[in-house]
Enzyme design. Structure first.
Site, mmCIF file in Angstrom:
data_model
loop_
_atom_site.group_PDB
_atom_site.id
_atom_site.type_symbol
_atom_site.label_atom_id
_atom_site.label_comp_id
_atom_site.label_asym_id
_atom_site.label_seq_id
_atom_site.Cartn_x
_atom_site.Cartn_y
_atom_site.Cartn_z
ATOM 1 N N CYS A 125 -27.686 2.488 0.911
ATOM 2 C CA CYS A 125 -28.171 1.215 1.449
ATOM 3 C C CYS A 125 -27.081 0.139 1.409
ATOM 4 O O CYS A 125 -26.159 0.183 2.208
ATOM 5 C CB CYS A 125 -29.440 0.778 0.720
ATOM 6 S SG CYS A 125 -30.377 -0.484 1.632
ATOM 7 N N HIS A 220 -32.906 4.889 1.209
ATOM 8 C CA HIS A 220 -32.965 5.056 -0.247
ATOM 9 C C HIS A 220 -33.457 6.477 -0.582
ATOM 10 O O HIS A 220 -34.659 6.688 -0.764
ATOM 11 C CB HIS A 220 -33.907 4.019 -0.867
ATOM 12 C CG HIS A 220 -33.324 2.646 -0.944
ATOM 13 N ND1 HIS A 220 -32.571 2.210 -2.016
ATOM 14 C CD2 HIS A 220 -33.350 1.607 -0.064
ATOM 15 C CE1 HIS A 220 -32.179 0.969 -1.811
ATOM 16 N NE2 HIS A 220 -32.640 0.579 -0.627
ATOM 17 N N GLU A 222 -33.362 8.034 -3.287
ATOM 18 C CA GLU A 222 -33.964 8.123 -4.619
ATOM 19 C C GLU A 222 -35.469 7.892 -4.590
ATOM 20 O O GLU A 222 -36.188 8.352 -5.496
ATOM 21 C CB GLU A 222 -33.300 7.133 -5.580
ATOM 22 C CG GLU A 222 -33.623 5.673 -5.370
ATOM 23 C CD GLU A 222 -32.748 4.978 -4.351
ATOM 24 O OE1 GLU A 222 -32.736 3.729 -4.329
ATOM 25 O OE2 GLU A 222 -32.076 5.679 -3.553
#
Length: 244
Positions: A125, A220, A222
């Protein structure tokens, strides 16, 4: 710093936080999901302090600090100061938020040194935007408000066949979790777009002439790595490159 046997050490620059309930004061933090994704992949995540007095990091200091690590992860965060990519103060969009001069200076030098040294790098990001600016690229300060921005959005992204990001994800189309209101405008020197959204937003960048493993994604990974093997593959690829 002692290492867990078999776990390559992954440096993750901290993000400044004005308040944290558990610590009661301002803090330096990283998202738990991000740290856990690196750990799940077999890496040893290590948060490092951003140091860039006056907004300029000492290249020699950054090199010395990162030399002990096996890989780097540039995480998400607030916006880069528009002046970092040539936009004057009078042209700053009202939506630009959480700008920190020291954070910017440190992240930009980390990006430059990591790419120059060949240390494996995954940029996420804001991290992708940092790399682009570090290589002379620019950003679109705001994508156009709630109807166009990619905040709290899961959407499909097409990955370039044979690209590093496609190999890591083992797919050519993935659903990704996004949170950003800015995007790439002019591409930095040597970078190649390897993933895009339906609206044309650049979603991944790679450097064909990179000295080491490198992938940058606008989303993102994660957020969904705990349940999505494609997103988990990005962290696996970083840790694998760091181990090798």
């Amino acid at each position: 710093m002692p290492r867990t046997p078999g776990r390559p050490l992954i440096a993750i620059p901290a993000r400044f936080s004005a308040t944290t309930s558990a610590l009661r004061y301002a803090a330096e933090v990283n998202a738990r999901a991000l740290v856990e994704a690196v750990w799940r992949a077999g890496g040893e995540p290590a948060t490092i302090h951003p140091h860039a007095p006056g907004g300029t990091a000492d290249p020699a200091e950054v090199a010395a600090r990162l030399a002990r690590f096996d890989g780097v992860l540039l995480p998400g965060g607030g916006d880069l100061a528009p002046r970092r990519y040539g936009h004057t103060v009078g042209a700053v969009h009202e939506s630009v938020y959480d700008v920190d001069d020291e954070q910017d200076g440190f992240d930009l030098e980390v990006a430059r040194w990591t790419l120059d040294s060949g240390l494996p790098l995954l940029a996420v990001c804001r991290g992708l935007q940092v790399v682009n600016v570090a290589l002379g690229g620019t950003l679109e300060q705001d994508m156009g408000g709630p109807e166009r921005e990619h905040r709290h959005l899961v959407h499909a992204v097409a990955l370039e066949p044979g690209s590093g990001v496609a190999r890591a994800a083992r797919a050519e189309k993935v659903d990704v979790s996004c949170y950003h209101h800015q995007r790439i405008d002019r591409i930095g020197a040597g970078l190649r777009v390897t993933a895009t959204a339906v609206d044309g937003t650049v979603e991944a960048l790679e450097l064909p002439d990179a000295r080491g493993w490198f992938t940058a994604v606008q989303w993102h990974p994660e957020d969904t790595a705990h349940e999505d093997v494609a997103q988990r593959g990005l962290f696996d690829a970083l840790v694998r490159a760091a181990r090798e």
